[in-house]
Design an enzyme around this catalytic site. Structure first.
Site, short mmCIF file in Angstrom:
data_model
loop_
_atom_site.label_atom_id
_atom_site.label_comp_id
_atom_site.label_asym_id
_atom_site.label_seq_id
_atom_site.Cartn_x
_atom_site.Cartn_y
_atom_site.Cartn_z
N PRO A 24 -1.17 8.93 10.88
CA PRO A 24 -0.02 8.83 12.03
C PRO A 24 1.38 8.62 11.34
O PRO A 24 1.42 7.63 10.12
CB PRO A 24 -0.53 7.46 12.41
CG PRO A 24 -1.60 7.16 12.31
CD PRO A 24 -2.15 8.00 11.02
N CYS A 26 5.52 8.07 12.15
CA CYS A 26 6.53 8.10 13.28
C CYS A 26 7.59 9.20 13.11
O CYS A 26 8.01 9.33 11.81
CB CYS A 26 7.08 6.67 13.24
SG CYS A 26 6.02 5.40 13.80
N ALA A 62 2.64 5.97 16.08
CA ALA A 62 2.40 5.01 16.72
C ALA A 62 2.87 4.91 18.28
O ALA A 62 4.10 5.49 18.54
CB ALA A 62 3.10 3.69 16.06
N GLN A 107 -2.58 6.62 18.17
CA GLN A 107 -2.47 5.22 17.44
C GLN A 107 -1.86 4.34 18.28
O GLN A 107 -0.51 4.30 18.73
CB GLN A 107 -1.81 5.12 16.28
CG GLN A 107 -1.87 3.95 15.52
CD GLN A 107 -0.95 4.04 14.03
OE1 GLN A 107 0.35 3.83 14.35
NE2 GLN A 107 -1.86 3.71 12.98
N TYR A 189 3.08 -5.15 11.55
CA TYR A 189 3.12 -5.02 12.78
C TYR A 189 2.52 -6.02 13.51
O TYR A 189 1.84 -6.79 12.77
CB TYR A 189 3.10 -3.51 13.24
CG TYR A 189 4.03 -2.42 12.84
CD1 TYR A 189 5.31 -2.79 12.92
CD2 TYR A 189 3.47 -1.59 12.37
CE1 TYR A 189 6.34 -1.82 12.23
CE2 TYR A 189 4.34 -0.48 11.81
CZ TYR A 189 5.60 -0.48 11.66
OH TYR A 189 6.53 0.20 11.15
N ARG A 237 -6.85 0.68 11.72
CA ARG A 237 -6.00 0.78 10.70
C ARG A 237 -5.80 -0.75 10.34
O ARG A 237 -5.38 -1.41 11.14
CB ARG A 237 -4.68 1.76 10.99
CG ARG A 237 -3.68 1.33 9.74
CD ARG A 237 -2.81 2.47 9.71
NE ARG A 237 -3.33 3.68 8.90
CZ ARG A 237 -2.39 4.65 8.41
NH1 ARG A 237 -1.12 4.70 8.63
NH2 ARG A 237 -2.95 5.73 7.76
N ARG A 331 2.76 12.51 3.85
CA ARG A 331 3.89 13.34 3.43
C ARG A 331 3.67 14.55 2.96
O ARG A 331 4.39 15.41 3.18
CB ARG A 331 4.67 12.37 2.50
CG ARG A 331 5.36 11.14 2.86
CD ARG A 331 5.94 10.25 1.65
NE ARG A 331 6.38 9.16 2.20
CZ ARG A 331 5.97 8.01 2.46
NH1 ARG A 331 4.50 7.87 2.57
NH2 ARG A 331 6.72 6.82 3.07
#
Length: 366
Positions: A24, A26, A62, A107, A189, A237, A331
């Site tokens: 995942p 963003c 997310a 996610q 989070y 996760r 990445r």
């Protein structure tokens, strides 16, 4: 012998063609003026490129379970019908064009005290001002993350509401055509905030000892598992280490993974960090694979690993040596959306190419 990375994996009724997946990531690309939290053409292109690039499983960025849970005003959600319809467009594209019979999962997340933040390329940092579309945040207590405004401590009613929001978002995810769901319990989070003793200073049943601090994450697992088909795998996760004294360590994460597995989690996506700004992370290739390996070894639950695994050889080693059941690429996939086609070539495996690109199939070098 063939490649370990390019062997299939079964999670409940979900067949994954191989063990190279998309982590995942963003994108901060929803446009509030055209629909709060609604994914758009950027998301279709971004995620679709991984499908045509040979990924076996794609996890979306997310998706917030309510408006206050978005990381930034430009983050995606899955808390209304417009968002669900936009995600269905993307899942349909991935299923139609995936070159490795690609599956896609979402996610589900809530950012907690890290919500209402400026997106990375905004030129600003910290909590978004009300005039820029910001909103009040919540957390286990009133302690603020460095550079952010202090949240309000969640009430029992608000905690129950968030659990219900995760379940409602899961129902929408099923309707939108997702093949699997991952619960985001990492990276500082909301669920991780409750888990970490460095953040959670509550004295009620949602805090205190480890069982109390893990209660919210496991309640969310129960709520989501109860509303999705039994045939659909559920992922979680976690941050296996807070990388700070007195925080979560791998022993605590083994216990969390075991408890989650007993409640119907089929794979633990093992990352680390994010709870506090003073963490000390010894970043390097494979710096998190040891966490995934230990959780897998001591609990028997399947694991995925992530973190600076950029080459086919590194990913192959992680799976072949039993450190993880799959590798999430992040990445490196942004740099090369066809990473899986390249990896298959380098490992001597045959992976289908889009017919439109077959003229580019390498014969000797990639």
């Amino acid at each position: 012998m063939g490649s370990a990375l390019f062997t299939p994996l079964e999670l409940r009724s979900l067949h994954l063609r191989h063990r190279g997946w998309v982590s995942p990531m963003c994108q901060y690309s929803c446009e509030p003026e055209t629909g709060e939290g609604v994914p758009n053409d950027w998301h279709l292109m971004h995620l679709g490129s991984f499908a045509t690039g040979g990924a076996a499983l794609i996890l979306t960025e997310a998706a917030a379970v309510n408006a206050a849970g978005r990381i930034s005003p430009r983050d995606a959600g899955l808390y209304n019908d417009d968002q669900a319809a936009a995600w269905e467009r993307i899942t349909s594209f991935v299923h139609r064009h995936g070159t490795a019979d690609t599956k896609i999962g979402t996610q589900l997340a809530h950012a907690g005290r890290k919500a209402s933040s400026y997106w990375p390329f905004s030129g600003k940092k910290g909590t978004v001002a009300a005039g820029d579309g910001g909103w009040p945040t919540v957390g286990p207590g009133t302690g603020a993350f460095d550079g952010y405004e202090a949240p309000s401590a969640m009430t029992e009613q608000e905690i129950d509401g968030v659990i219900a929001d995760f379940a409602d978002a899961a129902v929408r995810a099923v309707g939108a055509g997702f093949d699997t769901i991952e619960i985001h319990g990492a990276h500082g989070y909301l669920l991780h905030q409750f888990q970490s003793p460095l953040v959670n200073d509550r004295t009620d049943r949602w805090g205190g000892d480890e069982a109390g601090r893990n209660r919210l994450t496991l309640a969310v697992v129960d709520a989501v598992r109860n509303v999705i088909p039994d045939s659909m795998p559920l992922l979680l996760r976690i941050s296996a280490s807070d990388w700070a004294e007195g925080g979560i360590d791998v022993e605590a994460s083994v216990r969390m993974a075991r408890a989650a597995s007993e409640r119907g989690v089929d794979l633990v996506d093992v990352s680390s960090g994010g709870a506090v700004d003073y963490q000390q992370i010894p970043v390097g290739p494979g710096y998190q694979t040891g966490f995934a390996a230990r959780i897998r070894r001591e609990t028997g639950v399947r694991t995925g690993t992530v973190g600076l695994l950029t080459s086919a050889g590194q990913a192959e080693h992680a799976v072949a040596t039993g450190q993880a059941d799959g590798v999430f690429i992040a990445r490196a996939a942004l740099r090369d959306p066809h990473w899986w086609l390249r990896a298959a070539f380098e490992l001597g495996e045959d992976l289908a190419w889009p017919p439109q690109y077959e003229r580019a199939i390498p014969r000797h070098t990639f």
